[in-house]
Design an enzyme around this catalytic site. Sequence first.
Site, short mmCIF file in Angstrom:
data_model
loop_
_atom_site.label_atom_id
_atom_site.label_comp_id
_atom_site.label_asym_id
_atom_site.label_seq_id
_atom_site.Cartn_x
_atom_site.Cartn_y
_atom_site.Cartn_z
CB THR A 1 -0.81 -0.06 1.17
OG1 THR A 1 -1.56 -1.32 1.32
CG2 THR A 1 -1.94 1.14 1.30
N GLY B 1 -4.16 -6.43 5.72
CA GLY B 1 -5.55 -5.59 6.15
C GLY B 1 -6.20 -6.35 7.42
N GLY C 1 -10.15 -4.17 2.20
CA GLY C 1 -9.17 -4.24 3.23
C GLY C 1 -9.07 -2.98 4.06
CG ASP C 2 -5.62 -1.84 5.99
OD1 ASP C 2 -5.26 -2.82 5.04
OD2 ASP C 2 -4.66 -0.85 6.50
NE ARG D 1 -8.57 -8.21 1.70
CZ ARG D 1 -7.44 -7.37 1.92
NH1 ARG D 1 -7.26 -6.53 0.89
NH2 ARG D 1 -6.67 -7.39 2.75
CB THR E 1 1.38 -0.04 4.59
OG1 THR E 1 1.72 -1.18 3.67
CG2 THR E 1 2.75 -0.11 5.43
N GLY E 2 0.13 -3.04 5.12
CA GLY E 2 0.39 -4.53 5.63
C GLY E 2 -1.01 -5.29 5.29
#
Length: 300
Positions: free
Chosen positions: A180, A233, A210-211, A208, A230-231
């Site tokens: 991200t 989610g 994510g965060d 899907r 970042t990473g």
Amino acid sequence: MYGIVVHGGAGGTSPKREVGCRRANQRGMKIILPDGSALDAAIETVRWMEDSGLYNAGVGSIQRIDGRIEMEAVIATSQGIMRAVEVVSGVQNPVLVAKELMSTDLRRISGQGAYEFAMERGLKPHPGPTKEVQERLRALREEIKDMVSRKEIPPGWTIEELRRLVECDNPAGVLSAVDTVGAVALDRAGVFALASSTGGSGMMRRGRGGDVPVRGAGFQIGPEGAVVATGVGEAIIDLRGCDQVYQRIAMKSHPQQACEQAVALFRRDVPVGFLAITTGGIGIASNYPMPSHKILEEDE
């Protein structure tokens, strides 16, 4: 203090990605220096990174396990602005879709409706997966076969579905990149802002989310500062990663300490990283390599 800090995603870096962060940062700082807004600076920084093709965002977005590209983005300020686009395909700059929402009564938009909105606003269509993305996908074709043979199934899939993907004539590959992009900024008027954009996770199925657009998980902002994540989610959502950073900042921890403590809450094998900016400093921390750059200035 005023300035901007950017990252290119936890999970891997390269000289090109490091240089890209610096160039993106410089573009944002050129907006802030002549009394520009932190929000404009953050958006321009992330837009440049989306266009660069160097990161898992915009032009460089990865393909999901079914071959589709789906992206998300968010923008926000400490003055109460928050706009987000979720699970959108076919647009080059999700962060600009979020920006366009500012001229409407909408706060979030997703899916096909987000694509149609972007086209109505004259935004650029996505050019399709880059050669690099396609090459990475082809190189990872065997990963699906290995997963099927080991019966190690990613969330949301069944072994039968994976077998069909492997056995079809033109199977989609997988890509576990989680890079991200994001920026946090503080302008000379004392306003915090952030922008974040992602191409998602290659191991996830269509639809899907994510965060990135989830407040408290992928971002948090308020009078104390701005934070982006970042990473992976799902892990960031479960632990409300950016809230972990922001709450520590609100309790007067330095942002660097707050970011490091939040990273330590995650398993070491789960890529995660945080950026934070306050009036007293910045924080940059991750448990995997993460390209980043910062430009800070002090008013005389």
